[in-house]
Write a protein that holds these residues in place. Structure first.
Motif, short mmCIF file in Angstrom:
data_model
loop_
_atom_site.label_atom_id
_atom_site.label_comp_id
_atom_site.label_asym_id
_atom_site.label_seq_id
_atom_site.Cartn_x
_atom_site.Cartn_y
_atom_site.Cartn_z
N LYS A 53 19.33 -55.51 -39.18
CA LYS A 53 18.61 -56.50 -38.37
C LYS A 53 18.83 -57.92 -38.90
CE LYS A 53 13.96 -57.85 -36.96
NZ LYS A 53 12.53 -57.54 -37.08
N VAL A 54 18.73 -58.10 -40.20
CA VAL A 54 18.89 -59.43 -40.76
C VAL A 54 20.34 -59.91 -40.66
CG1 VAL A 54 19.31 -58.95 -43.23
CG2 VAL A 54 17.99 -60.93 -42.57
N ILE A 55 21.30 -59.00 -40.77
CA ILE A 55 22.71 -59.39 -40.63
C ILE A 55 22.98 -59.85 -39.20
CG2 ILE A 55 25.08 -58.51 -40.57
CD1 ILE A 55 24.28 -56.73 -43.00
N ARG A 56 22.50 -59.11 -38.23
CA ARG A 56 22.75 -59.45 -36.82
C ARG A 56 22.05 -60.76 -36.41
NH1 ARG A 56 26.16 -56.09 -34.80
NH2 ARG A 56 26.13 -53.90 -35.37
N SER A 57 20.97 -61.12 -37.09
CA SER A 57 20.25 -62.35 -36.72
C SER A 57 20.64 -63.55 -37.60
CB SER A 57 18.74 -62.13 -36.79
OG SER A 57 18.35 -61.88 -38.13
N ALA A 58 21.51 -63.33 -38.58
CA ALA A 58 21.87 -64.40 -39.51
C ALA A 58 22.79 -65.43 -38.87
CB ALA A 58 22.56 -63.81 -40.74
N LYS A 59 22.66 -66.65 -39.35
CA LYS A 59 23.60 -67.69 -38.97
C LYS A 59 24.79 -67.58 -39.92
CE LYS A 59 24.12 -72.60 -38.30
NZ LYS A 59 23.54 -73.93 -38.39
N ILE A 60 25.95 -67.33 -39.34
CA ILE A 60 27.15 -67.07 -40.14
C ILE A 60 27.90 -68.38 -40.40
CG2 ILE A 60 29.31 -65.75 -40.23
CD1 ILE A 60 26.74 -64.02 -40.11
N ARG A 61 28.31 -68.55 -41.65
CA ARG A 61 29.08 -69.75 -41.99
C ARG A 61 30.43 -69.71 -41.31
NH1 ARG A 61 28.81 -69.33 -48.31
NH2 ARG A 61 31.00 -69.21 -47.85
N PRO A 62 30.92 -70.85 -40.84
CA PRO A 62 32.23 -70.89 -40.14
C PRO A 62 33.38 -70.36 -40.99
CG PRO A 62 31.06 -72.96 -39.86
CD PRO A 62 30.27 -72.15 -40.84
N ASP A 63 33.33 -70.53 -42.30
CA ASP A 63 34.44 -70.07 -43.13
C ASP A 63 34.47 -68.54 -43.29
OD1 ASP A 63 32.11 -70.39 -44.72
OD2 ASP A 63 33.29 -70.46 -46.55
N CYS A 64 33.48 -67.83 -42.75
CA CYS A 64 33.48 -66.36 -42.77
C CYS A 64 34.14 -65.77 -41.53
CB CYS A 64 32.05 -65.82 -42.89
SG CYS A 64 31.30 -66.17 -44.49
N ALA A 65 34.44 -66.60 -40.54
CA ALA A 65 35.04 -66.12 -39.29
C ALA A 65 36.33 -65.36 -39.57
CB ALA A 65 35.31 -67.29 -38.35
N GLY A 66 36.45 -64.18 -38.95
CA GLY A 66 37.64 -63.36 -39.09
C GLY A 66 37.74 -62.60 -40.40
N LYS A 67 36.74 -62.68 -41.25
CA LYS A 67 36.79 -62.03 -42.56
C LYS A 67 35.89 -60.79 -42.59
CE LYS A 67 37.74 -66.28 -45.07
NZ LYS A 67 37.26 -67.18 -46.12
N THR A 68 36.04 -60.05 -43.67
CA THR A 68 35.14 -58.95 -43.97
C THR A 68 34.29 -59.38 -45.17
OG1 THR A 68 36.71 -57.32 -43.16
CG2 THR A 68 34.99 -56.53 -44.65
N VAL A 69 32.97 -59.29 -45.01
CA VAL A 69 32.03 -59.75 -46.03
C VAL A 69 31.21 -58.56 -46.49
CG1 VAL A 69 30.11 -61.32 -46.49
CG2 VAL A 69 31.93 -62.01 -44.92
N THR A 70 30.99 -58.47 -47.79
CA THR A 70 30.14 -57.40 -48.35
C THR A 70 28.85 -58.01 -48.86
OG1 THR A 70 32.07 -56.10 -48.97
CG2 THR A 70 30.01 -55.55 -50.06
N LEU A 71 27.75 -57.35 -48.51
CA LEU A 71 26.41 -57.76 -48.94
C LEU A 71 25.73 -56.54 -49.55
CD1 LEU A 71 23.91 -59.74 -48.80
CD2 LEU A 71 23.44 -58.67 -46.59
#
Length: 113
Positions: A53-71
């Motif tokens: 839920k928090v991932i889907r509602s988060a504001k994503i930084r532009p430099d993360c576009a097209g990447k795979t991020v681990t949390l």
């Protein structure tokens, strides 16, 4: 920041949720894969929805576009049960979130006849 799910506090369930998030080229969440490390069988069912839920509602930084991020979200329960547990949170760079709480006191119900 994800919440510490009330049902997890009631069941005294903690653990870690590893979320791998694939981002679209436009910077939106495309796919979330999760892995839970918990001593409790209910860990996945109780902890994953709050993280997704928090991932889907988060504001994503532009430099993360097209990447795979681990949390990593680490849920920890410690101490005596209390009626209204307070959750403390902290972030450990780069992508680890710690949520710590005391367990939720179970209600005692009695009936009189």
């Amino acid at each position: 920041m994800p919440e510490f799910p009330r049902a997890a506090l009631q069941a005294n369930v903690d653990g870690s949720v590893w979320a791998t998030v694939q981002m679209t080229p436009q910077g939106a969440v495309d796919k979330i894969d999760t892995r839970v490390v918990s001593a409790y069988a209910e860990g996945t069912k109780l902890l994953v929805p709050a993280v997704e839920k928090v991932i889907r509602s988060a504001k994503i930084r532009p430099d993360c576009a097209g990447k795979t991020v681990t949390l990593v979200v680490r849920y920890q329960i410690d101490g005596e049960a209390v009626p209204i547990p307070q959750t403390m949170s902290r972030i450990q760079p780069p992508n680890i979130v710690w949520l710590e709480s005391r367990p939720l006191e179970k209600s005692v119900t009695t009936s009189t006849r």
